[in-house]
Design an enzyme around this catalytic site. Structure first.
Site, PDB file in Angstrom:
ATOM      1  CB  CYS A 109      20.171  12.107   7.288  1.00 49.51           C
ATOM      2  SG  CYS A 109      21.504  12.704   6.225  1.00 49.51           S
ATOM      3  CB  CYS A 115      26.416  15.555  10.907  1.00 49.01           C
ATOM      4  SG  CYS A 115      26.685  13.911  10.206  1.00 49.01           S
TER       5      CYS A 115
HETATM    6  N1  DGL Z   1      24.188  11.508   9.141  1.00 53.37           N
HETATM    7  C1  DGL Z   1      24.243  12.475   8.137  1.00 53.37           C
HETATM    8  C2  DGL Z   1      23.815  13.839   8.508  1.00 53.37           C
HETATM    9  O1  DGL Z   1      23.139  13.974   9.485  1.00 53.37           O
HETATM   10  C3  DGL Z   1      24.847  12.189   6.837  1.00 53.37           C
HETATM   11  C4  DGL Z   1      26.277  12.303   6.753  1.00 53.37           C
HETATM   12  C5  DGL Z   1      26.824  11.911   5.416  1.00 53.37           C
HETATM   13  O2  DGL Z   1      26.429  10.896   4.882  1.00 53.37           O
HETATM   14  O3  DGL Z   1      27.672  12.654   4.930  1.00 53.37           O
HETATM   15  O4  DGL Z   1      24.143  14.804   7.870  1.00 53.37           O
END
Ligand code: DGL
Length: 284
Positions: A95, A205
């Site tokens: 993430c 993301c």
């Molecule tokens: N998958 C996430 C990232 O890479 C998180 C997104 C979220 O929960 O806002 O930032």
């Protein structure tokens, strides 16, 4: 050659024996606020098929992109401790938002290798012909100092436009990635970038690779879209080798999935993205 007494020799032999016997079949913990990190877990599963994986989706607290740094750090620490209780030998923070907000303090607090997600700004800046790159991120990433420093450090002589995409993670979590709403939202975020002459887009993301096809459809073939699953997997591989943690067993590894907001609908979403049957367990 240094002289060793009997006890030293015995202990050296027993260390060597236990190193030979260790198969390192402890799991690797991978987590995200939701299904985004599955894009990373899939790559790890394909390229390190002997490793056992634990995947946690912290869906109850998604989206991380709308939360404070303190809150994200608290979640990251809790999930990391849960992995450690399950004897994880390494952790992948799949993430971007959690990486920029919490990885430094996590690394100070635990001793196993922690691998984060770094957006591909450097290769994108080098590859962009127009010297115009955009990076799509969550709000919490866009406002983070560590991330902004990374952009400055790697932008080379390219202009890097930071584009927050509020709402996109929520649509993906609701399995609406092929919906007209999702297309409209992406078009709204992408059109101004294309008008400015952006020819390279970095997905900052881990949820966004799940809408890569739609981004390609909107932007056309002349725009390059870059993601990070491959470099993260390679970094994990290097860290496992460096710390002598590679799983030496010949058996195929297992992947066990957990969600902090289990529902049959979410299980269906996981199955759809993972492209195979799976059991989704409740976290914690
Ligand atoms: N998958 C996430 C990232 O890479 C998180 C997104 C979220 O929960 O806002 O930032």
């Amino acid at each position: 050659m240094p002289t060793q007494n009997k006890a030293d020799i015995k202990s050296t032999i027993s260390t060597l024996k236990s190193e030979l016997q260790a198969t390192n079949d402890e799991p690797i913990g991978i987590f995200d606020s939701g299904v985004g990190g599955l894009s990373i877990a899939q790559c790890i599963n394909q390229q390190l098929p002997n490793e056992n994986l634990l995947y946690v989706a912290d869906t109850l607290h998604a989206p991380y992109g709308e939360k404070s740094a303190e809150f994200i750090q608290q979640r990251v620490n809790e999930i990391a401790q849960w992995f450690i209780k399950r004897k994880a030998k390494a952790i992948v923070v799949a993430c971007n938002t959690a990486t920029v907000n919490a990885i430094d303090q996590l690394r100070k607090n635990i001793s196993i290798p922690v691998i984060g997600v770094e957006p591909a700004i450097k290769p994108a800046a080098n590859l962009s012909k127009n010297k115009k790159v955009a990076i799509l991120v969550t709000k919490a990433t866009a406002e983070n100092q560590r991330f902004l420093a990374l952009v400055t450090q790697y932008s080379n002589n390219s202009e890097v436009i930071i584009q927050p995409c509020p709402g996109l993670v929520e649509l993906i979590e609701q399995d609406m990635k092929n919906s007209p709403e999702c297309k409209l939202m992406l078009t709204t975020y992408l059109m101004p970038l294309l008008e400015k002459g952006v020819d390279t887009i970095v997905l900052g993301c881990t949820h966004y690779p799940l809408v890569k096809n739609l981004i390609g459809e909107i932007c056309g073939d002349s725009v390059m879209v870059m993601e990070t699953a491959q470099p993260v997997t390679e970094q994990l591989q290097r860290q496992l080798a460096l710390h002598k943690l590679v799983n030496l067993s010949n058996n195929l590894g297992t992947t066990t999935f957990y969600s902090s907001k289990y529902s049959p609908t979410q299980r269906a979403l996981f199955t759809h993205i993972w492209q195979g049957p799976l059991i989704l367990n409740s976290y914690p």
